[in-house]
Scaffold this motif. Sequence first.
Motif, PDB file in Angstrom:
ATOM      1  N   LEU A  27       2.699  42.119  -7.870  1.00 31.40           N
ATOM      2  CA  LEU A  27       4.152  41.958  -7.869  1.00 31.40           C
ATOM      3  C   LEU A  27       4.646  41.232  -9.114  1.00 31.40           C
ATOM      4  O   LEU A  27       5.794  41.429  -9.536  1.00 31.40           O
ATOM      5  CB  LEU A  27       4.587  41.180  -6.628  1.00 31.40           C
ATOM      6  CG  LEU A  27       4.490  41.923  -5.293  1.00 31.40           C
ATOM      7  CD1 LEU A  27       4.687  40.950  -4.138  1.00 31.40           C
ATOM      8  CD2 LEU A  27       5.521  43.042  -5.224  1.00 31.40           C
ATOM      9  N   ALA A  28       3.798  40.402  -9.701  1.00 27.40           N
ATOM     10  CA  ALA A  28       4.225  39.565 -10.826  1.00 27.40           C
ATOM     11  C   ALA A  28       4.612  40.432 -12.026  1.00 27.40           C
ATOM     12  O   ALA A  28       3.795  41.193 -12.552  1.00 27.40           O
ATOM     13  CB  ALA A  28       3.112  38.595 -11.204  1.00 27.40           C
ATOM     14  N   GLY A  29       5.855  40.317 -12.441  1.00 25.47           N
ATOM     15  CA  GLY A  29       6.329  41.030 -13.623  1.00 25.47           C
ATOM     16  C   GLY A  29       6.404  42.526 -13.485  1.00 25.47           C
ATOM     17  O   GLY A  29       6.495  43.240 -14.495  1.00 25.47           O
ATOM     18  N   ALA A  30       6.375  43.040 -12.252  1.00 24.40           N
ATOM     19  CA  ALA A  30       6.406  44.500 -12.053  1.00 24.40           C
ATOM     20  C   ALA A  30       7.727  45.085 -12.540  1.00 24.40           C
ATOM     21  O   ALA A  30       8.793  44.524 -12.297  1.00 24.40           O
ATOM     22  CB  ALA A  30       6.186  44.830 -10.586  1.00 24.40           C
ATOM     23  N   ARG A  31       7.658  46.220 -13.231  1.00 22.76           N
ATOM     24  CA  ARG A  31       8.850  46.890 -13.753  1.00 22.76           C
ATOM     25  C   ARG A  31       9.356  47.978 -12.818  1.00 22.76           C
ATOM     26  O   ARG A  31      10.417  48.561 -13.046  1.00 22.76           O
ATOM     27  CB  ARG A  31       8.551  47.486 -15.122  1.00 22.76           C
ATOM     28  CG  ARG A  31       8.250  46.449 -16.191  1.00 22.76           C
ATOM     29  CD  ARG A  31       7.862  47.116 -17.503  1.00 22.76           C
ATOM     30  NE  ARG A  31       8.867  48.082 -17.932  1.00 22.76           N
ATOM     31  CZ  ARG A  31       9.953  47.765 -18.640  1.00 22.76           C
ATOM     32  NH1 ARG A  31      10.164  46.490 -18.960  1.00 22.76           N
ATOM     33  NH2 ARG A  31      10.814  48.683 -19.012  1.00 22.76           N
ATOM     34  N   SER A  32       8.587  48.277 -11.783  1.00 24.33           N
ATOM     35  CA  SER A  32       9.013  49.241 -10.777  1.00 24.33           C
ATOM     36  C   SER A  32       8.462  48.797  -9.431  1.00 24.33           C
ATOM     37  O   SER A  32       7.492  48.026  -9.374  1.00 24.33           O
ATOM     38  CB  SER A  32       8.522  50.652 -11.134  1.00 24.33           C
ATOM     39  OG  SER A  32       7.115  50.706 -11.140  1.00 24.33           O
ATOM     40  N   PRO A  33       9.060  49.242  -8.334  1.00 27.53           N
ATOM     41  CA  PRO A  33       8.642  48.769  -7.004  1.00 27.53           C
ATOM     42  C   PRO A  33       7.172  49.051  -6.701  1.00 27.53           C
ATOM     43  O   PRO A  33       6.634  50.101  -7.050  1.00 27.53           O
ATOM     44  CB  PRO A  33       9.566  49.535  -6.058  1.00 27.53           C
ATOM     45  CG  PRO A  33      10.790  49.805  -6.866  1.00 27.53           C
ATOM     46  CD  PRO A  33      10.275  50.078  -8.247  1.00 27.53           C
ATOM     47  N   LEU A  34       6.552  48.087  -6.031  1.00 26.53           N
ATOM     48  CA  LEU A  34       5.167  48.226  -5.593  1.00 26.53           C
ATOM     49  C   LEU A  34       5.136  48.993  -4.278  1.00 26.53           C
ATOM     50  O   LEU A  34       5.769  48.590  -3.300  1.00 26.53           O
ATOM     51  CB  LEU A  34       4.533  46.846  -5.422  1.00 26.53           C
ATOM     52  CG  LEU A  34       3.093  46.818  -4.875  1.00 26.53           C
ATOM     53  CD1 LEU A  34       2.124  47.370  -5.915  1.00 26.53           C
ATOM     54  CD2 LEU A  34       2.711  45.403  -4.455  1.00 26.53           C
TER      55      LEU A  34
END
Length: 265
Positions: A27-34
């Motif tokens: 989740l850290a620094g994600a640019r799109s949904p997990l």
Amino acid sequence: MPPLTPPPLDTIRCTVGILDPWTLPALAGARSPLVGLSWGDQPVHLPDEKGNVLIAAGAAHGTTTVLRSLAAQFHALGAAVTVADLGAESHPWARELPGVRHLTRGGDILDALFDLDSHSSKNPDTPDWDGRHVLVVDRADDLAAALRERQRYLPIGTRHGEAEGLRALARLLATTGRGAVQVLLGSSSATVPAADVPLRRLFATRLLAGGTGLWGRAAPETWAPPRAPTHPGRMHLVAADGSITAVQTLHLTSEQARAAAAGPC
């Protein structure tokens, strides 16, 4: 003595929660949904491009949970979110949440479909999260039945084939990856109202959990569908290139989704 390093995980987690230590790095620094985690805790994210998403799973297998988890992350990234929750049964996390339209009545959902259809046709695609619109349609089969029932009460001279709201939804789906509105659609039967083309052309990502009948409707190009998972939240992601990935989907409670939607996950 240095601390022992845990051995690599060679299976898929039984649960993937937002606070689990194996989830936080994804989740850290994600640019799109997990979406969730696959083998060896490999994170599975939605593509960066704005493609529609189909979630089709049997009853009590996690369709609403996946929609909730993805929608909260979309909002946290900066997108405007509209939740079509007919009857206000499935998405209490979205009630009176700033930046989220939580629509529970058929008439309001119908108006929103017209508004988003108009917005998508008049506005070009944007790669930025600010200005992106996400429409969440849960229990699409029930919504289709409700909109068709409304059509019955229109004057005979104004009825033209499929219900207008469903035609607006079909137009939104047809612009996958190009329009200004991204659709997340949940359907337990893997049927899409007013769709007259293969679903792979409407959805860049398909999350499926079911038997051969469901795969035949949602991904008929798959000649050997995987076995239906029995573990809650376990699904198979079919990407735009046809590749299939087993994934344990991210589980957010209503309270966690509400908190996550307010800021970075």
